[in-house]
Scaffold this active site. Structure first.
Site, PDB file in Angstrom:
ATOM      1  N   GLU A  69      -5.476  -8.778   1.185  1.00  0.00           N
ATOM      2  CA  GLU A  69      -6.094  -8.389   2.459  1.00  0.00           C
ATOM      3  C   GLU A  69      -7.570  -8.137   2.236  1.00  0.00           C
ATOM      4  O   GLU A  69      -7.950  -7.458   1.283  1.00  0.00           O
ATOM      5  CB  GLU A  69      -5.512  -7.081   3.025  1.00  0.00           C
TER       6      GLU A  69
ATOM      7  N   GLU B 244       0.808  -1.232   0.000  1.00  0.00           N
ATOM      8  CA  GLU B 244       0.000   0.000   0.000  1.00  0.00           C
ATOM      9  C   GLU B 244       0.839   1.280   0.000  1.00  0.00           C
ATOM     10  O   GLU B 244       0.950   1.975   1.009  1.00  0.00           O
ATOM     11  CB  GLU B 244      -0.944   0.006   1.203  1.00  0.00           C
TER      12      GLU B 244
END
Ligand code: FCB
Length: 457
Positions: free
Chosen positions: A363, A167
């Site tokens: 995720e 991320e």
């Protein structure tokens, strides 16, 4: 026919990250990361929590792995802490730090679990922050690639699934701020939006150089991915005009146009660059070639999405705000948008034109206000509801032929949830932080049954 059946070779897994679970921050030669420093600044983390002890996974990994085997997962995503491997950020490798991951990976393999290692999940060495301001400097990408070389040359015989960075926007756009204090470490104020985009550009370079380093030193063929939580635009309904609106909005919503666009297509989105104007980052000759590396898969972290509709304005679309009563989980941003899985994957294929790239959900999960009941159980039917809807959406993408190959639930354990400390629990295993006891929640049993039947139950 049984419904919501997944393909036989689908990967079921769970995910964690080093700073959020390991603890033992001063052991085995590790030196501070920016998160150690940031979390000790009063008021930055809810309840002033820090990751100093976390789930003490550094010492309890064997029992944790046994519990994973009990869950039935065959895949586990964890991250490697740069300040354990090269405590000063650059220079000498700390073999004791490498040994911890050797022990962990050997233990996983003894239990038939394939390791998937993220090389960077935000815990960068504090000494590089002191030296040159971490991601503000282009040097960070070079030092990161040297760190990657150190890891892969030592662990590449045991690990063949590598993820470069987790991320990018979260450790750049949320870690550096102009008008307000950033919520993530190192929490630096900068002078312009351009400086923030420069930090994510440096992170993209780190990704590119990291991919090259992995392929150069891995002793065996391996798979390389980037993990990103790009913003998912979801059409308010699936009429052709709203679908087109969601596709148009995708180019510049969030940081999409300046992170996954360059990483997966080799160019920043022209729409974003036009919007940024003088705030666009400086891009040196050859940078985009470094950034646009061949990948074996793409890791998609997905929690929520944003509805979009067609509109008669200059852009042709409108981003819609959530109404007051819209359901959400136990985080201010965690609106329940199960279709974000399907639409995220479809955007990768259609809007970005990368239908060739296998997708792994690296995720997905949610925080709930879990509590132990009188019998000492956690009956998190709220989490089960959320996960069930999201997995159904994942299933839809496979049914329609999109290349989804696996799913890693965030998270295996409750853990240090960054700015929210231990207050927000994302695990399917409850952690009693007073004695480090692990208590599998009702969602653990539910997920085990999904894995056992290879379908959404
Ligand atoms: C993601 C992070 C992960 C965790 C979840 C809830 O953004 O990658 O570490 O905090 O959110």
């Amino acid at each position: 026919m049984t419904s919501y059946q997944f393909p036989q070779d689908f990967w079921w897994g769970t995910a964690t990250s080093s700073y959020q679970i390991e603890g033992a921050v001063k052991e085995g030669g590790r030196k501070p990361s920016v998160w150690d420093t940031f979390s000790t600044i009063p008021g930055r983390i809810l309840n002033n929590d820090t990751g100093a002890v976390a789930c003490n996974h550094f010492h309890r990994y064997q029992d944790d792995v046994k519990l994973m085997a009990n869950l039935g997962i065959k895949h586990y995503r964890f991250s490697i802490a740069w300040p354990r491997i090269i405590p000063e950020g650059r220079g000498t490798v700390n073999e004791a730090g490498v040994d911890f991951y050797k022990r962990l990976v050997d233990c996983l393999q003894e239990h038939g679990i394939t390791p998937h290692a993220t090389l960077f999940h935000w815990d960068s060495p504090q000494l590089l922050e002191d030296l040159y301001g971490s991601w503000q400097s282009r040097q960070m990408a070079i030092d990161y690639a040297d760190y990657v070389t150190a890891v892969v040359s030592r662990l590449g015989d045991r690990i063949t699934h590598w993820m470069t960075l987790n991320e990018i926007s979260c450790f750049t756009h949320y870690s550096y701020g102009v008008d307000s204090d950033p919520i993530h470490a190192p929490g630096t104020r900068v002078n312009s939006l351009k400086e923030i985009w420069q930090t994510s550009h440096h992170a993209l370079l780190a990704h590119g150089l990291g991919c090259q380093a992995i392929r150069a030193v891995s002793p065996v063929p391996c798979s390389v991915s980037l993990v990103d939580n790009f913003s998912v635009t979801v059409p308010i309904n699936e009429s052709p005009d709203h679908i087109e609106a969601a596709q148009n909005a995708f180019h510049s919503y969030g940081q999409n146009g300046g992170i996954i666009f360059p990483a997966l297509t080799g160019a920043y989105s022209p729409i974003l660059l036009e919007q940024l104007g003088e705030n666009a980052p400086d891009i040196q000759e050859g940078d985009l070639d470094i950034i646009h590396q061949p990948l074996d898969s793409f890791g998609f972290n997905v929690y929520s999405g944003k509805y979009v509709r067609a509109a008669e304005n200059k852009l042709g679309y409108e981003i819609l705000y959530f109404p007051e009563g819209y359901p959400k989980m136990y985080m201010p941003w965690l609106y329940i948008v199960p279709d974000a899985i399907y639409w995220g994957i479809r955007h990768l294929s259609e809007t970005l034109g990368r239908s060739d790239l296998p997708v792994i959900i690296t995720e997905n999960g949610c925080a709930t206000p879990d509590e132990l009941n009188a019998k000492g159980e956690v009956i998190d039917t709220d989490r089960i509801l959320y996960l069930r809807y999201y997995l159904q959406s994942a299933h839809r993408s496979i049914t329609e032929g999109y290349p989804l190959k696996g799913y890693f639930l965030w998270s295996f354990l409750d853990n240090f949830e960054w700015a929210y400390g231990y207050d927000r629990r994302f695990g399917i295993v409850y952690v009693d932080y007073s004695n480090q006891k692990r208590i599998p929640k009702a969602s653990f049993d539910w997920y085990r049954e999904c894995i056992r039947q290879n379908r959404v139950v």
